[in-house]
Design an enzyme around this catalytic site. Sequence first.
Site, short mmCIF file in Angstrom:
data_model
loop_
_atom_site.label_atom_id
_atom_site.label_comp_id
_atom_site.label_asym_id
_atom_site.label_seq_id
_atom_site.Cartn_x
_atom_site.Cartn_y
_atom_site.Cartn_z
N HIS A 106 83.79 50.85 -45.77
CA HIS A 106 84.65 52.02 -45.92
C HIS A 106 86.08 51.53 -45.77
O HIS A 106 86.45 50.98 -44.72
CB HIS A 106 84.33 53.07 -44.88
CG HIS A 106 82.99 53.71 -45.08
ND1 HIS A 106 82.18 54.13 -44.04
CD2 HIS A 106 82.31 53.99 -46.22
CE1 HIS A 106 81.07 54.64 -44.53
NE2 HIS A 106 81.12 54.56 -45.84
N GLU A 109 88.15 51.89 -42.59
CA GLU A 109 87.59 51.42 -41.32
C GLU A 109 87.87 49.92 -41.26
O GLU A 109 87.13 49.12 -41.81
CB GLU A 109 86.11 51.76 -41.23
CG GLU A 109 85.88 53.27 -41.26
CD GLU A 109 84.41 53.68 -41.38
OE1 GLU A 109 83.54 52.79 -41.23
OE2 GLU A 109 84.13 54.87 -41.64
N GLU A 309 79.62 50.17 -35.20
CA GLU A 309 80.83 50.99 -35.19
C GLU A 309 81.71 50.45 -34.06
O GLU A 309 81.31 50.45 -32.90
CB GLU A 309 80.48 52.46 -34.94
CG GLU A 309 79.49 53.04 -35.93
CD GLU A 309 80.13 53.47 -37.23
OE1 GLU A 309 81.39 53.55 -37.25
OE2 GLU A 309 79.42 53.72 -38.21
N HIS A 633 41.08 66.01 -58.96
CA HIS A 633 41.04 66.14 -60.41
C HIS A 633 41.98 65.12 -61.04
O HIS A 633 42.57 64.28 -60.36
CB HIS A 633 41.45 67.56 -60.82
CG HIS A 633 40.39 68.59 -60.61
ND1 HIS A 633 39.81 69.31 -61.62
CD2 HIS A 633 39.79 69.02 -59.48
CE1 HIS A 633 38.92 70.14 -61.14
NE2 HIS A 633 38.89 70.00 -59.83
N GLU A 722 45.66 66.98 -58.44
CA GLU A 722 45.66 66.27 -59.73
C GLU A 722 46.26 64.89 -59.46
O GLU A 722 47.43 64.76 -59.15
CB GLU A 722 46.51 67.04 -60.74
CG GLU A 722 46.06 68.48 -60.97
CD GLU A 722 44.82 68.60 -61.85
OE1 GLU A 722 44.47 67.59 -62.50
OE2 GLU A 722 44.21 69.68 -61.90
#
Length: 1643
Positions: A106, A109, A309, A633, A722
């Site tokens: 970022h 940052e 961080e 099925h 299914e």
Amino acid sequence: MGVMGVMCSVYLKGTFIFSIYILFQNALATDVPYNTTNGGNVPKYHHYSDIFSLGNELAATYPDLFQLYSIGKSNQNRELFVYKISKDVNNRNLTEPMVKYVANMHGDETVGRELMVYLAQYLLENYGKLERVNKLLDNTEIHLMPSMNPDGFETAKEGTCDGYYNSGRENAKNVDLNRNFPSQWDVLERHDLTKNREPEVFNIMTWIVSNPFVLSGNLHGGSVVASYPYDDTREHKQCCKYSKTPDDEMFKHLAHVYASNHGTMSNGHLCTGDNFPLGVTNGAFWYDVKGGMQDFNYIWGSCMEVTFELSCCKYPMASELPQEWENNRESLLAFMEQVHQGVKGVVTDASTGAPIKGAQVVVVGINNIVTVSGRGEYWRLVLPGNYTVKAMASSYEPVEKTVQVANGTVSRLDFELKEEVVDELKVSNESTTSKPTTTTTVPVKIPDGPEYAGFTTMPEFRYHRYPELKKYLEKFAGLYKNLTNLYSIGKSVEGRDLLVLEISDNPGKHEPGEPEFKYIANMHGNEVVGRVSLLLLIQYMLESYGTNERVTHLINNTRIHIMPTMNPDGFEIAKEGDRMGYFGRSNSHGVDLNRNFPDQFFQTKINKVQEPETQAIIDWIKKFPFVLSANLHGGSLVANYPWDDNAQGRSVYSECPDDKVFQKLAKAYSFAHPRMHVGKPCNSSRVKFPDGITNGAKWYSVSGGMQDYNYLNSNCFEITVEMSCNKYPLSNDLPRYWLENRNSLITYMEQVHTGVKGFVKGSQGPISKAVISVSGINHDIVSAADGDYWRILLPGEHLVTVYADGYKSSSRKIEVPPLWATQVNFTLEDDDSQEWSKMEDFDLYENLEKDYLSNSQMKVAMASIENKYPSIVEFIANDNEWSMKVPVLKIESESNSTKKTPVLILGGLYGSQPVGRELTLRLARHLAAGWMKDSKRIKDILENVIVYIAPAVDTQGFDAAIPGMCGYSDKDELMKEVGATFHTEISDPQARAVVAMIQQLKPHSVLSIESGGLFMRIPRDDPLAKDAATQDDADFLKVSEAYMHAHPTMLQDENPCKDLSKDAPLGLLHGKLLGVYKDSLLDYVYNNIDKTLMVAAHVSCCNYPPGRDLRFLWRENKNPLLTYLEKADEVARDRESSKNSLGTNATLGKLMQKEKSLSYLTYYQQEDLLRELAANYSSIVKLESFGRSTENRNLWNLELDIYPDKDRVGIPTILVVGSIGVSDAGGQVLALELAKYLLRQYSRNAIVTSILEKAKVHIIPSINPDAVDALPKTGEKCAVKDILTDNAKKVAIDSDFYSRESTSNQVHKNAPMQPETESLIKWMNKQALTVVLLLRGGAEAVAYPPTVVQSKKPAAVDEEVMKRLGIMYASAANMTELKPACGDYSLDNGTVHDKDIQGHAGSLLDCFYEYSDALPLNIYYGCCGAPDEVELLEVWNKHRPALLKFLKTAPVGLQGFVTTVADSPVPNSIIKVQGSQHIVHSGTHGDFRRLLLPGRHTLEIFAEGYYPETKLVTVKDGTEPTIVMMKLKKDDRVGGLPRMVFIIVAGATILLFMVCILGCAMVRSKKRRRKNYGFYHLNQSLDIFNDDSSPDESDVKFLGGAVKRNKKKKRMSSRTYRDLVSSSSDEEDNLFIRPSYAVGSQE
């Protein structure tokens, strides 16, 4: 020196060395040396050009150690530079691990960006100087990316702490790069991974998958925490859901390494809103990040990455960077060193020695596979321990090896794999007939693909014809006899068995409490994926049993039935590769079996007669107590749930009662499937099935389906899955289909263990076929043969009712957890209704009926009563206009009584409340039968009362009502019924008929039997009425209380209806307070019909309860109905004798009061007022009953809290009690007026607003409502003069409380505590009260403890506070100059000890002081405790300013918090002020309040498990409390000694003890030798301290010539000296140890 001397010397030296060692360890733990070589620690930020220039400069300065390279470009064509650092930067040694840091993802940052610059310079400048740096660079290849988002950084602004739009966080296209990576939950093919990726992300992805990185750190800003994977969850819940990786423990360790070595991170609370224990968090638990980089590293790159961080401020000023470097330097180094923890090695071909590309390595038990590098290398980070490591590769035989991993070391484990030799010998047995081919196969090694995981023998990814299928099932049934049971449920049209394999830890029988599950596949013969999947599932489960925890748990706790084919005939003719055809779909009769079941809406040509396969399934369902099922099925990709059709036969949503439950079940399958949950149908790019599920009928309507039949005719919930777009795919696709559906099949089975389960028992044992009903869901199940039941439900609260023939029903409110089933057992009481009927109801079997009568049946029943009892019963129907609409039974005796009281009983006034219909009819039978059988009670009633019974008023409403509906969805529904149509001008014909009936019959009393609660309702009903009370409340109360007291549950403490509604009314109340009874018959009768009283009895929690409950409702209400008739007659005669008849319409409707005056309220008027306040100010008021009085009246507490949903930590809590006894009747008025004043003035009056903003106020009008219910008469100068607190049992409540003196005097020794006393004490113990005011009559003063005459005064510190508060109150109430007007006591500025007024033991005042946190005061408002009503306003006006001032000022003093040294709250600690025995306790947040005068005070704090703390505090004078923080240290003492002292003392004591024993043994041995007779050698024993070259052996001769051979032991280590890692020619195996681990770790 003697032996003892030597030993003592050794002991002292050892103790000294041990002490020095302890001190040294402590020093190491607290003193970390600071290295001043900071590697270019310049306080400035490096921009893009600076990064490039510095890289070139470092490359020129350190050509062998440093390399600058780029992995690609950003959106704005900036290079993504990487600093590569290693001993030989151009060549990486074999198995040398690669570590990377990526920063500035970022752009705003920025701290990590500069740390990469600092770190690069630090490593380069200190290589060759610091051993730690040498080891890192010699054995690790380090890659540092200062900026992944250089475009964003150039936009960002220095000093910006919080991000914003266009702040530089995103890249040049405003894309958040940490949301742009592929998510593990996305269904993506390999070629989709790079679609729509930003160039920065694409380049990083390429870098990660192209290089064998082992460990990585992603450096961010905005908080201070280490965040580890996973970063998101499948549901993408915003926060607080832990998402665990298979390597969760290792990730936590890595995060803790960084956080614990960081300067501040481990604090966990540095930034606003942070709450990270020890500075670490799971990423998804913090907040969900879909598309994050750290998860991509782990899932796609075999690299373990943690996100760090680093700072609260994202882009701090450059001047702060040196400090950030100091905070992070140790962490950055320690984290990189973790790459040398675990296992590493190479995987090579055993014959050629060449690396095997694409080989995989897995640690058994940790479900994460790493792929080897192009050089055959692998690295696997694991914690210390013993592991089994498996290497595998395609076409190679896998190899497993065990390894021990030591702390801080990497173990070398190489693998040589041999090529797999497949020797398949196929023996084919073919004949001229069409018999299937059989194959005998020699066992081979199982490949290592994921589709083979879990199998111990080779799975067969092929189709099995019927004979093969049968042999397959027989084979596994034979191999696992202890886990399986093979059986047939019937035959197909062509005679093939419909085979089922049962899997269970106890096959062949139903285990009580264990649910039964079934899978059915191949219902359509050409839909075959389910058939193959179930065969593989059988093998997978059986071969995984005992090793796979999920499978083992399922088999141990579930009886599983698997039917691979329901249509074996159709399968035999179906064709492989038939994608969407119909050949083989139907059975041999050409019938679609999924249209052949009986249907709830349609009988069609197809389902009129059931096929053999269908009938076999139906019989099977009836035989076994199935709970859950799925029908497998093919032809699409979706989970389909009921209903499958609807009454219209159209394709629209058709919701079954358990619709939400079925959605959850369907999602369980689809969400576990990698593609189904996306919801895209086959060959389509649009989402058709959200979440991969669909309602059957909405998709397309199917009549005669199997899933609907299961739900309608059994306990079983079934969905249809299914499984594949291709109905009959080629066999080479089967491994993929198995892999896609394996987890879904297991996950769906696990759903059988959700909801509620238990047993239903009676007096004779288990009850089978008991009905289990869930309120609000119109679908019941029944218990199995052993009384066990299972009900799948959504998580949350449910009201479950169980009933069975011959038993009383039982209801329980249960909380269903999200992930498992809660067990709730029911024990039903025998239904003795037959015996009761004989004893109590004249054996009237009709009164025990379980069905509601229709309107026509009701008339027939009424006529039959007249026919059976013609002498006393008259059926009034069709006699006039009103009786044609509302027929009536008149029951009147033949007695010659001069005047009888007419009473009307109504039923069914509201059509959706039909209980009254049935009860009134039963009453009619009971009265008539009782008269005929000479029942004294019935005769007494009928000789004085004419009983009119109108059972059915709202006949149309009854026809429209829905059985089982317990409440109204909104009040408008009630307003549509006849009971709500009594307007001034009545238009409803039924309502007009009722009024005409009442006007003609002229009943004195009318009782309406209604539902919706258990309470009595009296006028007024109108929500808009000015006053709820009427002039005739006293008579209304008499008849209502008669009913209530005769009813078994109306007056009980716990509301019987709370399970249906927590706010359900209870007791007696004016209808106005409910706010729904507009235009009611109660109000109409009271306002318009003279001399008639009407009330309503609400007798059922549920509006329309099941018919089975009618007999029990009749039993509950028979006696109350008879009692009502008796009381109605008594009231009528009393009113007649006093000529207190009701007035006309003009004089009724309100309680006359003098303007601006106050009145005493009866208990029920007080209750109405409190309910009205709670309703009108519901956002800030909570009304609760904390107990019952002797006569079953509620003890009410009104809580005023303007922030009820917030946990207001540390605010004071003030209690005002209005009345203890009859002498405090005025106090009750004051308390209620105070409540009204505070609520009405809040937000208008600054003082009131301030009070409620800073404190929580409790107001208890009376703790003795029985004593103050009698109203003082107006005009009587003083109704009560003495201080009287007796309750209804004549026990003085104010002498019934605990105090130190009363306890010692054994007040309660011979008598139990009164209910009022006990209830208040229980409530008090749950509160954290600060100050208490008790409003008393009988004196005029402010009194403080004690009340006991002989008791000592309170501690000076407490007495001063209470006296100061008392003087403040007295001054505001103009009481300081008073002289005692009643009693013999002296006042000091209006205050006095309570014992001087009327001393006695067991007072409430003393109880509060001694057993609560509060300081209490008695406020005596006047010598006359119950003054004339005209004087009440004067009393209120006098005390209102004092009450307000007290509430505003009293809570000052001390506000404190008790925490640990780590700032965690310490609840329930004890806080004492030195010199006082009064204590307060800290709350859940460690908060407490203590009233103290300004000045210095010494606090003592005690808490279990902590050292006591003493603190001198200074309380400041002012309007705000003084805040103090108390920090407690954990008490780590052992035996009263500090832990380290205890260890040293214990160690020294043990050592001394051993020395003493050894010394004694030597002395004793020497003495024993001297006692031997004969000759012996001198000076020939071996000297254990002799190191000369004496022989290794010597002979010691004893008497008798025996020789003991004595070997001399050499002092040498039992093992050779070696490094912690075995030495080898490779230098990469060097040991890496953090400095703090170094001491004491080497041999």
